[in-house]
Structures are given as structure tokens and as C-alpha cells.
Design a protein around this motif. Structure first.
Motif, mmCIF file in Angstrom:
data_model
loop_
_atom_site.group_PDB
_atom_site.id
_atom_site.type_symbol
_atom_site.label_atom_id
_atom_site.label_comp_id
_atom_site.label_asym_id
_atom_site.label_seq_id
_atom_site.Cartn_x
_atom_site.Cartn_y
_atom_site.Cartn_z
ATOM 1 N N VAL A 45 10.588 -0.689 -10.646
ATOM 2 C CA VAL A 45 9.386 -1.423 -10.251
ATOM 3 C C VAL A 45 8.210 -0.478 -10.095
ATOM 4 N N VAL A 46 7.062 -0.929 -10.597
ATOM 5 C CA VAL A 46 5.784 -0.292 -10.297
ATOM 6 C C VAL A 46 4.965 -1.316 -9.519
ATOM 7 N N ALA A 47 4.566 -0.979 -8.294
ATOM 8 C CA ALA A 47 3.745 -1.860 -7.463
ATOM 9 C C ALA A 47 2.314 -1.347 -7.457
ATOM 10 N N LEU A 48 1.371 -2.248 -7.709
ATOM 11 C CA LEU A 48 -0.036 -1.851 -7.731
ATOM 12 C C LEU A 48 -0.622 -1.741 -6.333
ATOM 13 N N ALA A 49 0.187 -2.008 -5.325
ATOM 14 C CA ALA A 49 -0.165 -1.758 -3.919
ATOM 15 C C ALA A 49 1.139 -1.783 -3.134
ATOM 16 N N ASP A 50 1.217 -0.973 -2.112
ATOM 17 C CA ASP A 50 2.429 -0.972 -1.285
ATOM 18 C C ASP A 50 2.377 -2.144 -0.320
ATOM 19 N N GLY A 51 3.544 -2.521 0.194
ATOM 20 C CA GLY A 51 3.590 -3.626 1.136
ATOM 21 C C GLY A 51 4.924 -4.329 1.106
ATOM 22 N N PRO A 52 4.998 -5.537 1.686
ATOM 23 C CA PRO A 52 6.261 -6.270 1.769
ATOM 24 C C PRO A 52 6.917 -6.533 0.420
ATOM 25 N N ALA A 53 6.128 -6.765 -0.627
ATOM 26 C CA ALA A 53 6.723 -7.034 -1.938
ATOM 27 C C ALA A 53 7.517 -5.828 -2.425
ATOM 28 N N ALA A 54 6.919 -4.638 -2.320
ATOM 29 C CA ALA A 54 7.624 -3.419 -2.728
ATOM 30 C C ALA A 54 8.825 -3.156 -1.825
ATOM 31 N N ASP A 55 8.681 -3.438 -0.534
ATOM 32 C CA ASP A 55 9.794 -3.214 0.399
ATOM 33 C C ASP A 55 11.001 -4.078 0.043
ATOM 34 N N ALA A 56 10.753 -5.307 -0.413
ATOM 35 C CA ALA A 56 11.862 -6.196 -0.774
ATOM 36 C C ALA A 56 12.675 -5.616 -1.931
ATOM 37 N N ARG A 59 14.806 -2.650 -0.643
ATOM 38 C CA ARG A 59 16.017 -3.090 0.047
ATOM 39 C C ARG A 59 17.124 -3.436 -0.944
ATOM 40 N N ARG A 60 16.743 -3.790 -2.151
ATOM 41 C CA ARG A 60 17.726 -4.093 -3.193
ATOM 42 C C ARG A 60 18.233 -2.843 -3.902
ATOM 43 N N GLY A 61 17.701 -1.695 -3.545
ATOM 44 C CA GLY A 61 18.113 -0.454 -4.182
ATOM 45 C C GLY A 61 17.433 -0.200 -5.511
ATOM 46 N N VAL A 62 16.341 -0.914 -5.793
ATOM 47 C CA VAL A 62 15.615 -0.744 -7.050
ATOM 48 C C VAL A 62 14.561 0.347 -6.863
ATOM 49 N N PRO A 63 14.476 1.317 -7.786
ATOM 50 C CA PRO A 63 13.441 2.358 -7.659
ATOM 51 C C PRO A 63 12.041 1.746 -7.712
ATOM 52 N N VAL A 64 11.182 2.145 -6.778
ATOM 53 C CA VAL A 64 9.812 1.615 -6.697
ATOM 54 C C VAL A 64 8.830 2.769 -6.733
ATOM 55 N N THR A 65 7.831 2.645 -7.616
ATOM 56 C CA THR A 65 6.721 3.600 -7.664
ATOM 57 C C THR A 65 5.440 2.838 -7.362
ATOM 58 N N VAL A 66 4.648 3.332 -6.425
ATOM 59 C CA VAL A 66 3.388 2.680 -6.065
ATOM 60 C C VAL A 66 2.250 3.376 -6.802
ATOM 61 N N VAL A 67 1.499 2.590 -7.557
ATOM 62 C CA VAL A 67 0.301 3.082 -8.242
ATOM 63 C C VAL A 67 -0.850 2.222 -7.756
ATOM 64 N N ASP A 68 -1.557 2.708 -6.760
ATOM 65 C CA ASP A 68 -2.604 1.899 -6.121
ATOM 66 C C ASP A 68 -3.789 1.731 -7.057
ATOM 67 N N THR A 69 -4.142 0.479 -7.345
ATOM 68 C CA THR A 69 -5.219 0.197 -8.288
ATOM 69 C C THR A 69 -6.589 0.371 -7.672
ATOM 70 N N GLY A 70 -6.734 -0.064 -6.439
ATOM 71 C CA GLY A 70 -8.066 -0.090 -5.856
ATOM 72 C C GLY A 70 -8.827 -1.311 -6.349
ATOM 73 N N ARG A 71 -10.097 -1.386 -6.035
ATOM 74 C CA ARG A 71 -10.885 -2.572 -6.366
ATOM 75 C C ARG A 71 -11.999 -2.298 -7.371
ATOM 76 N N ARG A 72 -12.053 -1.099 -7.943
ATOM 77 C CA ARG A 72 -13.145 -0.766 -8.859
ATOM 78 C C ARG A 72 -12.589 -0.504 -10.241
ATOM 79 N N ALA A 73 -13.475 -0.616 -11.250
ATOM 80 C CA ALA A 73 -13.059 -0.416 -12.640
ATOM 81 C C ALA A 73 -12.464 0.969 -12.843
ATOM 82 N N LYS A 74 -13.029 1.973 -12.157
ATOM 83 C CA LYS A 74 -12.510 3.324 -12.274
ATOM 84 C C LYS A 74 -11.055 3.379 -11.827
ATOM 85 N N GLY A 75 -10.743 2.616 -10.758
ATOM 86 C CA GLY A 75 -9.365 2.565 -10.290
ATOM 87 C C GLY A 75 -8.441 1.952 -11.314
#
Length: 694
Positions: A45-56, A59-75
Motif C-alpha cells: 500500500v501507498v497512502a497519500l496521507a497517514d491516518g486510520p486508513a493506513a493503520d487498518a 494491522r493486516r500485516g500489509v507493507p504501507v508507505t506514506v507519500v504525503d501529497t499536500g494540497r499544492r500542485a508542487k506536492g
């Protein structure tokens, strides 16, 4: 002796899931439910923001990488580049993005990294041009409801699995801490966002005095003050004692029998991208527990008689529906109708796994079953090559498979070689049919085959380990389809490499396409097309073979493509990149050009509009391009640019192998000679029918 059937290790599809945010709502729970039911897929999994969705997922043992997008085009740009780098390192088979935001970013990262991409549409958000654009640039499309699939390109409609273990009313109320009384309780399982319509349910309560509202609300980071707003609203309407805001519970879907109705009241908000609720997981969960549903938008049409429809944003309509459901007879009738709606619904997760494997051009991957296959090959004076082919194929045959060898009248030891193998292995059958050409020989062999599924390959090809199992698994996923395998060509000298990079597609460019290789393949046809198989690696059912009249025996070459196109006009055609054979190229330039000349003859004899159109373009490209170069100015620039595009991918292929410089210098002359031979052959075949008739 019959060789023991080989059971290959179960290879699984590797999928990278892209989550759009950290919020865990209905769409995220849909993803988790589907993932829990998958048996053929390995996820990361790649999550565009950390939080409960990534935590779920953690808990399943699936590798999660957080790539925070932000709110701007540069992000967003940085996210695309980071995601592309992750995909390049991981080399997954497919990216599966959830929602429009994640889909757009994943499609861009997939293009940069050469990774095939699919996206899931969960709701009506961003309806219109943006959705159509995203559909056009990805390889696969999934919808959670039939309505979301309307006007989309081909894809899959997949509903999430429903809970199979649910609690009865008494036990559910006990677990929720609710009194065992006669009060009527309306429940909502939803995110705490204004457009979800919880406020409409609150406003309906003054006109529905026998009901109270229970909300298991998922906090939404975009609306952090929504809970406080709802509390104030309940207080203003004098129903604060009948409004209960609970924390979300993972086991809530199994406890819905504690309630008397469930509401889904999504509405369009000014400035919001959300218009309606086309699919609701909680509504279907309620039907499983015989709980009636009150819903807005297109959802009632999906739920049938298990739902009372109400107008979005209309608390009075909600109150009227609750008034009707206050009658226990009405509740039981609507609840029973809803339960019948979902009672026999089979799991759709296998269909999703099949779809994703096909989008990745690896259909059947992860399966360990499939029908028996009859392999048919034709020979004429090829003793040594036949021995090598049979030796490589016999270990791939299962108990009920067979290899049918049709000899067209060899005068060397070819038949002796075939019969020696037949004596050793009863799964090998030898048929001698003097004078039979390739098409006639295949038709003879297919007629003698005992299995419904038939695969073809040729002497001079070396099937990779698992070639036959790949076709078998693909047939299990796609019964009745034309299964088109792939091939690689041998090349040792710079000239052979130049002929290979200019004349044949590359498997890697199919499984890991870049924007350039996609464009080049579409413009110039130098790509694997499932509707245009070769006899080197293909499988089909005998019923389809009979339906099209078999392989065309009047064609000496190109018969396989003509046969495949005839089947593809009537049945689905699926590309199977795991069904790989290595094909030995012609040893000299003269023999290679002769082969292309005969291919051209086959195109002319077939009268196939597509094949002839391609040869016509080849015939016109060189004189027209030369004339434009001589004219100078903008026409010259255009002609040179077109020529560079035509040679670009072959040159890049040459640069990635042995003898790169010498091979690259031979690309242009090899292309011209190949095209010229094909055009001359097509012209001769068009003007002269087989047998010398004009």
C-alpha cells in the motif's frame, strides 16, 4: 513411462494499492473487505496521507508507505515522482488506485515508471470529463456499482463481500449496550461530513417522535467540527436526548440487527464534488440483517424493495419514511425483501482478481487449476527440432493433456523421432498426413485432439517453463476466449539484433509500457495484439475452431493471424504474457527477407483490410517521406520527425543489448529492407491468388 505431472509453485499477482487520504470511510472498508477475501494477490500500500486508513492495512500485516501529497500542485508533482520511484524499485505487476485523486497520480506515476494501472470508482465524485479522461489513460477500470460503470470503457463491477457471521437482535443490542425495549432506532454508519446528510436525519426527528438516531461516525479530517455542529443542531431542535453519536466500530456491520432501520442520506453540497451515493456498503450490510433502508439518490434502484426512497436534503421526507417504518408489518416486509435481494449473492472477489490479472497481461496468475489441453504442432523434415520441442513439452503435460504431432510427409527421421516419444509417453500422438501444409496439418491435429482446449506451437520454438500452465490458468479465468501468447526471438549478430528490434514486439514493453512504447505500438503495430496471434503460442477452444471453419488452408503464410482475427471477431481475445516461447530467427538476411515476403503474400491472399492497410502505409511512407524531405521547410521537418519516431523504439532497444552501436546503425536499413519485402509480398499476394490464379 508417463512423466509425473508437474505442479508449479502458485505465483501470485503483485499489486500496489494507492489510498487517496488518511480517512477510513466506506470506500476504504470496501478495499479492506475485498483484500481480506483475495487468494491470488499479494498487496502493498501507498497512502497519500497517514491516518486510520493506513493503520487498518498495517494491522493486516500489509507493507504501507506514506507519500504525503499536500494540497499544492508542487506536492502532486513530487508525489508522482516519488511514487514512480517506488514502483520502479518494487516492480509490481499493477497499480490499483482508489478514487479520482489517487487514480490521476497513479496513472502519471505508472506512465513514468512503466507500470500498468487500474483505478476504482467508488462514487459519483468528479462526474464528467475528468472521469472520462482518467478512464482513457489507465489500463483497467473497476466500479463498485452498475450505475458507476455506465458509459465507461470496459471494466469490472465488483461489490464488496458482505458479513457472513451476523448477530441476532438480542445479542447485537447486548453487545452495543442498548436496552431490550420497544424504542425504534435509526442507525447511520458514515463519515462525519456535511454532505452525508446526518443533519437531515436530526431535523427529521421532531416529526418522528417514536424514533431515536444512532450514528457510528467516522471522523473526517476535512470536517473536524462536524460532530460539534450536529450536537448543536440536535439541541436546537429539542432532540438532543434522542441523538447518540458513537465512535466507529469495526464490528458494527455484524450488529445492525439491533436497529430498526438504516439511513443513507448523501446529498449534493454547493462547491462539493460529491453528487449522490451510487453504492453503500452499510446499506447492503443492513439488508443482510433484514434491516430496512432509507436512502437518497440512485441507491434505492440498486436496493429494490428493501429500501424506501427519499428526496436528498428533505428532512420531512425522511420523517415520512420513518413514520411508515414505525409499523412493524412494513418493517418486516421491507426488511425481508432486502434480505432476499442479497441472500444468494456470490462473492465477486474472484472476478476482480481475474480482471486485475488480465489488466496486468497475466491472466490466470495465482490459479492452480485449469482444463486439460491438447497441444498440436505440425512438422515436415525437422527431426532435430522436433526432438527438442517434445523434450521441452513433455514435462509440462499433465495427466489428461496430450501432444498431437502431425507430419506432412517427412522423408528424414522426423516420424521416427515422434514415434519414439510416443512409445515412451502415451500422451504423445503421431499422425502422418502426407502433403498437409501448416494449416491443413493443424486442422487434422485439432480434429484428432481429445480435449476441448487446444494450444499450438511450432518446431523451432522453445516453450518457457510454465508455458502450458499459463495457458491453462488463463483458460480457467476466460473460458471460450482466444488466448494469445508471446514470443522472444534469438539474435547473436548485430544484423540479427537489428532485424529483431525492428521486426518484433518486446514482452517487457507490454508488461511495463512507457508512453513512448505505447505510442509507437499504436502507430506502427509493433506490439503484441491479442486479436492477432501467431502459431508459435496460442490457445483456443475447438468449438471456436469449428465456428470459423478451422485454419484457412488456402493460405501458405499468415494463416495464424487470419484464423485468430476470425475467432476474435466472435469471442474475447486475451493476451497471456506468461505463455512465452523463444523463437529461433532465420539465420541469414536473405532467408529473413524471404520470410517477410511470404508474410506479405499471406496478407495479400487473406484480403484482410487491417493487414492490407498496414502494408499500404508502408508502401506510401518511403516515397511520400522522401518527397517531403526534398521539398524542404516544414514538410521536411515533419518527415524527419516521423522517421525519427518510427526508428526511436528500435534504436532504444538496440542500445539496451549487445553490440549497441553496430546494431543501432543497422536499424534504419533493416527496417527499410523488412518493409520493402513485406510490401512486395503483399502486392504479389493481392494480385495473384494461391495456386497462381490472378
Amino acid at each position: 513411462m508417463v512423466a509425473e505431472p508437474r505442479t508449479p509453485p502458485a505465483t501470485r499477482l503483485r499489486v500496489c494499492v494507492v489510498l487517496p487520504s488518511g480517512t477510513r470511510g466506506g470506500a476504504e472498508i470496501w478495499q479492506e473487505r475485498v483484500a481480506d477475501a483475495m487468494t491470488r494477490v499479494d498487496l502493498e500500500v501507498v497512502a497519500l496521507a497517514d491516518g486510520p486508513a493506513a493503520d487498518a492495512w498495517r494491522r493486516r500485516g500489509v507493507p504501507v508507505t506514506v507519500v504525503d501529497t499536500g494540497r499544492r500542485a508542487k506536492g502532486a508533482t513530487c508525489t508522482i515522482l516519488r511514487l514512480a520511484a517506488l514502483l520502479r524499485r518494487a516492480r509490481v505487476d499493477l497499480v490499483l488506485a482508489h478514487g479520482v485523486k489517487a487514480g490521476l497520480l497513479a496513472a502519471a506515476a505508472g506512465a513514468v515508471s512503466g507500470t500498468r494501472t487500474a483505478w476504482v470508482r467508488h462514487d459519483d465524485s468528479f462526474e464528467g470529463r475528468l472521469v472520462r479522461m482518467l478512464d482513457a489513460v489507465v489500463d483497467g477500470r473497476v466500479s463498485t456499482a452498475p450505475r458507476l460503470a455506465e458509459r465507461r470503457l470496459a471494466g469490472a463491477v465488483i461489490a464488496a463481500p458482505l458479513p457472513t457471521s451476523i448477530h441476532d437482535r438480542e445479542r447485537a443490542r447486548e453487545m452495543l449496550g442498548l436496552p431490550q425495549d420497544d424504542r425504534l432506532r435509526l442507525v447511520m454508519l458514515t463519515r462525519l461530513a456535511p454532505y452525508k446528510g446526518v443533519d437531515d436525519a436530526v431535523r427529521s426527528l421532531p416529526a418522528a417522535p417514536c424514533w431515536e438516531l444512532h450514528v457510528h461516525g467516522i471522523p473526517d479530517t476535512a470536517h473536524p467540527l462536524e460532530r460539534d455542529r450536529l450536537v448543536r443542531l440536535a439541541d436546537e431542535h429539542g432532540v438532543l436526548d434522542r441523538v447518540h453519536l458513537h465512535a466507529p466500530r469495526d464490528d458494527a456491520p455484524r450488529l445492525l440487527a439491533a436497529y430498526d432501520a438504516l439511513a443513507v442520506l448523501t446529498r449534493a453540497e454547493p462547491g462539493s464534488y460529491v453528487t449522490s451515493e451510487s453504492y453503500s456498503l452499510s446499506a447492503h450490510e443492513a439488508l443482510t440483517s433484514c434491516v430496512p433502508v432509507v436512502a437518497t439518490g440512485p441507491l434505492p434502484a440498486l436496493l429494490g424493495d428493501g429500501c424506501l426512497p427519499v428526496q436528498a436534503g428533505d428532512p420531512a421526507a425522511v420523517a415520512a419514511a420513518l413514520g411508515a417504518l414505525a409499523d412493524v408489518t412494513v418493517r418486516e416486509r421491507v426488511g425481508s425483501a432486502g434480505r432476499a435481494r442479497v441472500a444468494d449473492r456470490a462473492s465477486q472477489v474472484p472476478a476482480l482478481e481475474s480482471h486485475l490479472a488480465t489488466v496486468a497481461a497475466r491472466p490466470g496468475l495465482g490459479r492452480v487449476d485449469g482444463p486439460p489441453i491438447s497441444v498440436v504442432t505440425t512438422v515436415l523434415g525437422e527431426a532435430q527440432g522436433l526432438d527438442a520441442l517434445i523434450t521441452s513439452l513433455r514435462p509440462q503435460l499433465d495427466h489428461h493433456d496430450e501432444l498431437v504431432i502431425v507430419d506432412g510427409g517427412s522423408r528424414d527421421a522426423t516420424v521416427d523421432v515422434a514415434r519414439r516419444h510416443a512409445d515412451q509417453d502415451p500422451r504423445v500422438t503421431v499422425v502422418v498426413s502426407p502433403g498437409a501444409g501448416i494449416s491443413a496439418g493443424r486442422n487434422v491435429g485439432i480434429a484428432r485432439a481429445r480435449n476441448d482446449l487446444v494450444a499450438c506451437t511450432d518446431v523451432g520454438c522453445e516453450p518457457a517453463d510454465g508455458w502450458l500452465d499459463s495457458l491453462r490458468r488463463a483458460a480457467a479465468d476466460h473460458p471460450g476466449a482466444l488466448l494469445t501468447g508471446v514470443y522472444d526471438v534469438t539474435a547473436t549478430t548485430p544484423l540479427q539484433r537489428a532485424l529483431a528490434v525492428t521486426g518484433y514486439p518486446v514482452v517487457e514493453e507490454t508488461t511495463r509500457p512507457t508512453p513512448l512504447t505505447r505510442l509507437h505500438g499504436r502507430l506502427f503495430g509493433r506490439t503484441f495484439d491479442p486479436t492477432m496471434p501467431t502459431g508459435r503460442s496460442v490457445a483456443f477452444e475447438r468449438s471456436a475452431w469449428r465456428e470459423v471453419g478451422g485454419f484457412p488452408e488456402h493460405l501458405a503464410t499468415g494463416e495464424d493471424v487470419t484464423f485468430g482475427r476470425a475467432i476474435a471477431a466472435r469471442h474475447p481475445a486475451v493476451l497471456v504474457t506468461d505463455a512465452l516461447v523463444t523463437w529461433e530467427q532465420r539465420p541469414t538476411l536473405r532467408s529473413t527477407l524471404r520470410m517477410y515476403y511470404r508474410y506479405g503474400q499471406g496478407s495479400g491472399h487473406s484480403r484482410d483490410p487491417l493487414l492490407l492497410a498496414r502494408d499500404t502505409v508502408r508502401a506510401l511512407a518511403y516515397p511520400v517521406g522522401g518527397a517531403l524531405v526534398l521539398r524542404g521547410g516544414a514538410p521536411r521537418v515533419l518527415a524527419v520527425a516521423a522517421g525519427m519516431l518510427y526508428l526511436s523504439v528500435p534504436v532504444l532497444r538496440a542500445a539496451g543489448g549487445s553490440h549497441p552501436l553496430r546494431t543501432a546503425l543497422l536499424v534504419a536499413p533493416a527496417s527499410a529492407l523488412r518493409d520493402g519485402a513485406k510490401v512486395l509480398g503483399a502486392a504479389e499476394g493481392l494480385l495473384r491468388q494461391p495456386g497462381g490464379r490472378t
